[in-house]
Structures are given as structure tokens and as C-alpha cells.
Write a protein that holds these residues in place. Structure first.
Motif: not given
Length: 421
Positions: A86-97, A41-47, A30-33, A156-160
Motif C-alpha cells: 500500500a505504501m507505494p500504491l497509495i502514497p500518503a501520510f495516512a498510509t504510513a500510519k 504530527a509525524a512523531s505519532v508514527l512511533e505510537g 521522509q514523511v516530513i520532507h 539525498a539531492e531531492h528530499p521531497a
């Protein structure tokens, strides 16, 4: 202690963390989309998820008996509740990390605390094994639930679209409800306290000294091999389904859910069986059945032809038979963990669980790396046939583990009244 309420709290905690831990693959997608993050870069979430689990377990496990298991669970739930908000309040890849960093730290606290609490409520070894298998089975139910819960919120119809972030409102409520349940539950942690007044540094050294005991290093080897096989198959089964069984990518993932489902069912059933039967013949039979499954079903995967119109009814039979290995694999990891912990005094359950978490992580990583390397440089058939080596080694190490356990003769358990569950 109110055992039913305590067990409900433990099961709910594990259910919450099963969803959060298993969501990493979905969040990567989802962060890719949504944020346009590249795959590397997205794969670092596993780490961000795995490394904190091992690091925090190593440094904190020995001190948790002093801090308190209930307090540790509450801290962990508070951390993930804040992170999910924080995820929906501050939507960003950094928040996912940040989310997965928090999930990793919190799960380290939870795993040690939950496993140690089982030792406080279990009556004997068989009861301990039954609870542990049921708990791990419920964890797998949470893993399966994660696919459906996240899938419900993905557009599914709007991946972004950021609609998938709304799942975290639900998860934050679930965290808060579990926090309230734990807060309102009384835990008797007297048996967890160290017998003397050693400081944190001495407790840490005592954890390291555990590893020099033959019982512990034989157990660690068995646990390492168990997780190695589980992750080797679990991580690469979708690729095996796609490249060897010629299934479409979507169906390859869906069929893999059979493996996860078998793990859940196997552990739930083992929770009942191991309350009544001796652990050694049960686990030995499971290991032999795993080897038989590999030998009997992998030959069916040869010579599969590509069919662009393949469906569930026309898919190769091996796609449904091989994942059944999860039924036999399921009881092994929680089973040996239970036997190990019930062979130690209760105040050593936390540091022992810390060592378990560390070597489990190493086993999982090793299994995935070896299988991936062989899959890429030889072929998928050989990669999965190779799992027979650690399975045979597990049978040998389990026998050595049994001999060491018999020397302890259950000295860790003292007569103490318990309510029946």
C-alpha cells in the motif's frame, strides 16, 4: 520436525520485522520532507507502532496456542505484505500510519509465536538460550540492514522525492518469500496445546495468574530493568554524541551504529557461549562489565572541545569506547527470556511471552523518558551515570531470579527426541 528449516523461517521472520520496526525514524524524516508533515504530527508514527504491540500481546497471547503459531506467523506476514504494498500504491501520510499500525499488530503475533516455537524445538535450557541469543542477534543484523536498505532508495539531492517508497516493493517481496517459506515448513505444535479444554476466557485468566508466581514477577522486574537500560542508552546516545562529545549531527547518528553493531555481535556470540556455559555467571559477568564500562569511559567524555572539522580519526576516543557497552548488554535480555520460558511448561510459553512484551515496552518507554528528563534538566553525563542504578538492581534481581529458577529444577522439560542442529 525439520529444525533447520524451522529456525531458518524464524530467523527470516525476525529479519523482516527488524527492518520494518527500525524504519520508523527514517519514515518520520521522509514523511516530513515528502508530505510536508510537521514534526509533532509525524512523531505519532512511533505510537502507531508501539501501542498495538502491547495491546495485541495482552489480549491475544493466551489464545495463540489454540489458534496455532504457524497460522499466526502467516497472518502476520500477510498483514505486513499488504501494508508494504500500500505504501507505494497509495502514497500518503495516512498510509504510513496504517503501515505501522499493521506492523505493530503483526509483530505482537510474531514475537509470541516465534518465542513459543523456540520452546518446541529446543532440547534443553542451554540449547534454548543459544537459539534465543542467535535469533535476537539476527534481529540486530536486520536493524543495521534497515539503515542501508532505506538509504539506498532515498534521493539525498531531492528530499521531497517519493523515490524512497520504492523500498517497499523490495520489502513486500521479502515478506512474500518469508510467507512461502513458513507455509512450506512443517511445525509440530502438539507440545503447545493446553492440557485441558479451557476456553479463551479461562486461558486469559490463566495468563494473568502467571504474574502472582514469585518466579514470574522477579523475571518481569529483571526484564524491565534490562530494556530500561538498553533503551535509555540507545535512544539518547546520538544526542549524547552531539551535545557532549561535540560531534556533528550526521556523525553522531553514524557513531551510534557501533552500539547497534555491538548488540548484534554480542548476541550472536552469546548464542554460542550460552550453549556451553551456565547462564547465571555469564549474565552476572555481563552486568558487572556494563557497570565497569560506564565508570571507565564516561570520565573520558568530560572537557571535550568543539572541533568543526572533526573526523572519524580525530573524534574523541570515548565515542568509540562507550558504545562497546552493547557487547555486554546484548546477552542479558534474550538470556533471561530463555531461562524464564524454559522454566515453564511449553503451553505457557505464549502467555508468558505476552507478559514479557508488555513489560518490555514499559521498560523501554520508562528508560527513554527518565534519561530524556535528566538529560534536559541536569546534564548528559549525569543521565548516563544514572544507568548504574538499574544495573545494580539488575544484579540483585538476577540473583533472586536464579533462586526461583532453581526451585523449578527444569521441570518444564521432558525427555523428547530432537534432531541435532
Amino acid at each position: 520436525m525439520n529444525q533447520r528449516r524451522i529456525l531458518l523461517a524464524l530467523f527470516m521472520i525476525y529479519f523482516v520485522f527488524a527492518i520494518l520496526l527500525n524504519s520508523v525514524g527514517t519514515v518520520i524524516l521522509q514523511v516530513i520532507h515528502t508530505y510536508g508533515v510537521v514534526k509533532g504530527a509525524a512523531s505519532v508514527l512511533e505510537g502507531f507502532k508501539d501501542l498495538p504491540i502491547a495491546i495485541v500481546s495482552f489480549f491475544v497471547a493466551s489464545t495463540l496456542p489454540r489458534f496455532g503459531y504457524k497460522k499466526a506467523m502467516l497472518v502476520a506476514l500477510a498483514i505486513v505484505a499488504a501494508a508494504t504494498l500500500a505504501m507505494p500504491l497509495i502514497p500518503a501520510f495516512a498510509t504510513a500510519k496504517l503501515l505501522f499500525l499493521c506492523v505493530g499488530v503483526a509483530f505482537a503475533l510474531v514475537k509470541v509465536s516465534v518465542y513459543s516455537t523456540i520452546g518446541l524445538v529446543a532440547r534443553d535450557r542451554k540449547h534454548h538460550a543459544g537459539i534465543t541469543n542467535m535469533l535476537e542477534g539476527f534481529f540486530m543484523v536486520g536493524v543495521l540492514s534497515a539503515y542501508w536498505i532505506f538509504g539506498f532508495f532515498i534521493d539525498a539531492e531531492h528530499p521531497a522525492s517519493t523515490s524512497w517508497l520504492n523500498v517497499y516493493w523490495l520489502l513486500s517481496v521479502l515478506c512474500a518469500a518469508t510467507f512461502a517459506l513458513v507455509l512450506a515448513t512443517t511445525f509440530d505444535e502438539v507440545g503447545a496445546a493446553p492440557p485441558d479444554s479451557r476456553g479463551p476466557a479461562a486461558d486469559f485468566l490463566q495468563m494473568l495468574r502467571l504474574f502472582v508466581r514469585p518466579l514470574v514477577y522477579v523475571f518481569v522486574l529483571t526484564a524491565f530493568l534490562s530494556v530500561l537500560v538498553e533503551q535509555a542508552i540507545g535512544s539518547w546516545l546520538p544526542t549524547f554524541n552531539n551535545e557532549i562529545l561535540m560531534l556533528p549531527a550526521t556523525m553522531s547518528v553514524q557513531v551510534t551504529s557501533i552500539f547497534a553493531g555491538c548488540l548484534a555481535v554480542g548476541r550472536l556470540l552469546a548464542g554460542v557461549v550460552m550453549r556451553r556455559l551456565n547462564w547465571y555467571p555469564v549474565l552476572t559477568a555481563c552486568m558487572l562489565a556494563m557497570g565497569a564500562t560506564v565508570l571507565l569511559t564516561l570520565p573520558l567524555t568530560h572537557g571535550v572541545n568543539h572541533d568543526p572539522n572533526v573526523t572519524w580519526s580525530t573524534a574523541p576516543v570515548a565515542a568509540f569506547l562507550f558504545p562497546l557497552i552493547g557487547l555486554f548488554m546484548a546477552p542479558i535480555y534474550p538470556g533471561i527470556n530463555s531461562v524464564m520460558l524454559s522454566s515453564l511448561p511449553r503451553h505457557q510459553h505464549a502467555p508468558m511471552t505476552g507478559l514479557l512484551v508488555i513489560f518490555s515496552a514499559l521498560g523501554g518507554t520508562t528508560g527513554s523518558l527518565i534519561t530524556g528528563y535528566v538529560f534536559g534538566h541536569v546534564n548528559g553525563h549525569f543521565a548516563f551515570y544514572l544507568t548504574l542504578v538499574p544495573i545494580v538492581l539488575m544484579v540483585v534481581s538476577l540473583h533472586a531470579f536464579k533462586r526461583q529458577v532453581e526451585k523449578t529444577a527444569g521441570a518444564a522439560w521432558t525427555a523428547r527426541p530432537h534432531e541435532l542442529i
